[in-house]
Design an enzyme around this catalytic site. Sequence first.
Site, PDB file in Angstrom:
ATOM      1  N   GLU B  53     -29.087  41.828  44.460  1.00 49.40           N
ATOM      2  CA  GLU B  53     -29.091  40.814  45.507  1.00 49.40           C
ATOM      3  C   GLU B  53     -27.695  40.744  46.100  1.00 49.40           C
ATOM      4  OE1 GLU B  53     -30.422  36.944  44.174  1.00 49.40           O
ATOM      5  OE2 GLU B  53     -29.755  35.981  46.030  1.00 49.40           O
ATOM      6  N   ASP B  64     -25.227  26.429  48.034  1.00 48.66           N
ATOM      7  CA  ASP B  64     -24.389  27.107  47.050  1.00 48.66           C
ATOM      8  C   ASP B  64     -23.254  26.245  46.531  1.00 48.66           C
ATOM      9  OD1 ASP B  64     -25.463  29.814  46.722  1.00 48.66           O
ATOM     10  OD2 ASP B  64     -25.186  29.897  48.888  1.00 48.66           O
ATOM     11  N   TYR B 179     -38.958  33.696  43.874  1.00 46.39           N
ATOM     12  CA  TYR B 179     -37.669  33.262  43.357  1.00 46.39           C
ATOM     13  C   TYR B 179     -37.857  31.841  42.858  1.00 46.39           C
ATOM     14  CZ  TYR B 179     -32.512  32.680  43.409  1.00 46.39           C
ATOM     15  OH  TYR B 179     -31.195  32.472  43.079  1.00 46.39           O
TER      16      TYR B 179
END
Lengths: 407, 276
Positions: B53, B64, B179
């Site tokens: 990734e 993030d 995911y």
Amino acid sequence: MKNTSPTSDSLRNVPDDNGHFGPYGGRFVAETLMPLVLEVEKAYNASKDDPEFQKELDYYLKYYVGRPSPLYYAPRMTEKFGGAKIYLKREELNHTGAHKINHCMGQILLAKRMGKTRIIAETGAGQHGVATATVAALFNLPCTVFMGELDIERQRPNVFRMRLLGAEVRAVKTGSRSLKDAMNAALQDWVSNVDNTFYIIGTVGGPHPYPAMVRDYQSIIGREVREQLMEAEGRMPDSLVACVGGGSNAMGLFHEFLDEPTVNIHAVEAAGHGLLTGMHAAALTGGRAGILHGMRSYFLQNEDGQIQEAHSISAGLDYPGVGPEHAWLHDNGRVSYVSITDNEAMEAFQLCCKLEGIIPALEPSHALAYVAKIAPTLPKDHLMVVNLSGRGDKDIFTVADRLGVTI
Amino acid sequence: MNNPINRLEARFAALKAAGRKAFIPFATAGYPNLDIFPQLLAGLPKAGADIIEIGMPFSDPMADGPAIQTANIQAFKAGITVPKILDFVRGFRKTDNETPIVLMGYYNPIYSYGVMRFLDDAKKAGVDAFIIPDLPPEEDAEFRIPADSRDLFVTRLVTPTTDENRLPTVLKDAKGFLYCVSITGITGAAEANASKLTDLIGRIRQQSDLPIAIGFGVNTPEQARTIGQEADGVIVGSAIMNRIASHIDTNGNIGAGLVDDVLSFVTNISRGAHGG
């Protein structure tokens, strides 16, 4: 209030069910937040049809916020410019000193209705933070306000106000350390505390339903103006002027009049040091379409799609984007978007103090500076309404610094 | 030169046949700089990566945490751009045409590049799939549908807030792998709790046959092992970024042993993920 329900070709029947204003708006958020955003939308829609909710909101707006705010004819400013007859919509007289309390009251009542027990918000100038801390105190809910470190430095009085009101002010040290980064931090907090937290967004931005919801709570400004000017002059305004950062006070004033073709509408962005310098906050005049903070709209960005820092003397306009409805009104030409520099705003700030005995915030000083440009060119029977969206007490340190004065 | 079927499907099928879990390391493109990043990238398959990734840096990475934010800032200083990221993939494909590459990035740089142009260029460069955290299924028309028509997958994210009502929306049209976000929060913020995941994974399995990879909060070989048992794959990002950061001093100087140390760190985690 006069009933002005939208027609099919109306500019007032946006957004669609997915939050789109033409190509703008939408719900560009992480999957973690999607169920929450959908929950807010559902609760908001239900609250609109609930007379009890409206009744409670009306009560607090009247007895706590102090609405309606006056529509004041500004005689000396009108005389000075020698043209259009200038009216100031006195949103700075609301409790907490700005229009922000209008959407905070709506959102906190919604948060209560949804059973949320913790409030978060982002703030730039601190006006939205103060208004959020205020309603959180009123309803006894713990409140965390995210604020860029740079803004904390230049808006010290508001930081102290928030703390007095019992809110935690959390300094955001990432990126440009201003409003955009505060919003990133608030969204991160929301992602991490999805169960109990309601995010009170401070502008007509973010994912659907926020742009529409904040606009709806602010549109009381325009509804009052219509009624008040009718009483004073027996007719509608010929033009409206408001400043635009994210654009909440402007949408609040404009929305009521979007379908009135005789009303010219001007929105004033912050040109900072000047559009050509690249140091500005004029997303519509100097940016292009992009996606940030849950919405498609106009943003300042480089050629690689990285968001750029905005620059304005006014912390409340220091944001590299703008609400999606403004992007749409820009593209369809209904509203004309112009810009005013830091220096021009500073001049208008001082003029308003001396001519009308009103210390305006630096944000609406941008609107006043544009009025100074166009009012002289207009006939004396032209009725112009300016949204005086906040008072300037919070800005005196910035202004003194700019004037080279120590206080 | 392109495989007839998506590399991602081929790789998951091969792993399943071998009874192995997928180890999926994440690396921010251009971090710590434009010279070292391609060395790290080239070394990842040998360090145990089944799928790679690659993070596309963004100025405002809302999902993030600090580790990846720091990596983004450093990558920008090094001059990373979208075209350079595609160049890295192209370079990697010269020696590796098997390991699937998933690009993870926020939507604006892609939108700015032009969606169709980006998809065509990414396909040609050798990308197999994307993770775009700010594109929920509600905005499928933007990117997922045109990607699908080029046999490029857009990975769906399933999170702890994805309840029974929401899950069918997320699983509809999903391809490649899912995911599974192990925590409600930002990347690197907390350690994943394996027991809480069991319920979520169980719910997904009832409705989907796609492989499930778990990300957010996997930091050690032990965690990778435990999490790997729950799912079909493990994604490790912040821990690797932190390892890279440990080789950079306060003046921004990069230590000589970075590549070897980071790759051996990755090798260790991959052993955990592979049950070793």
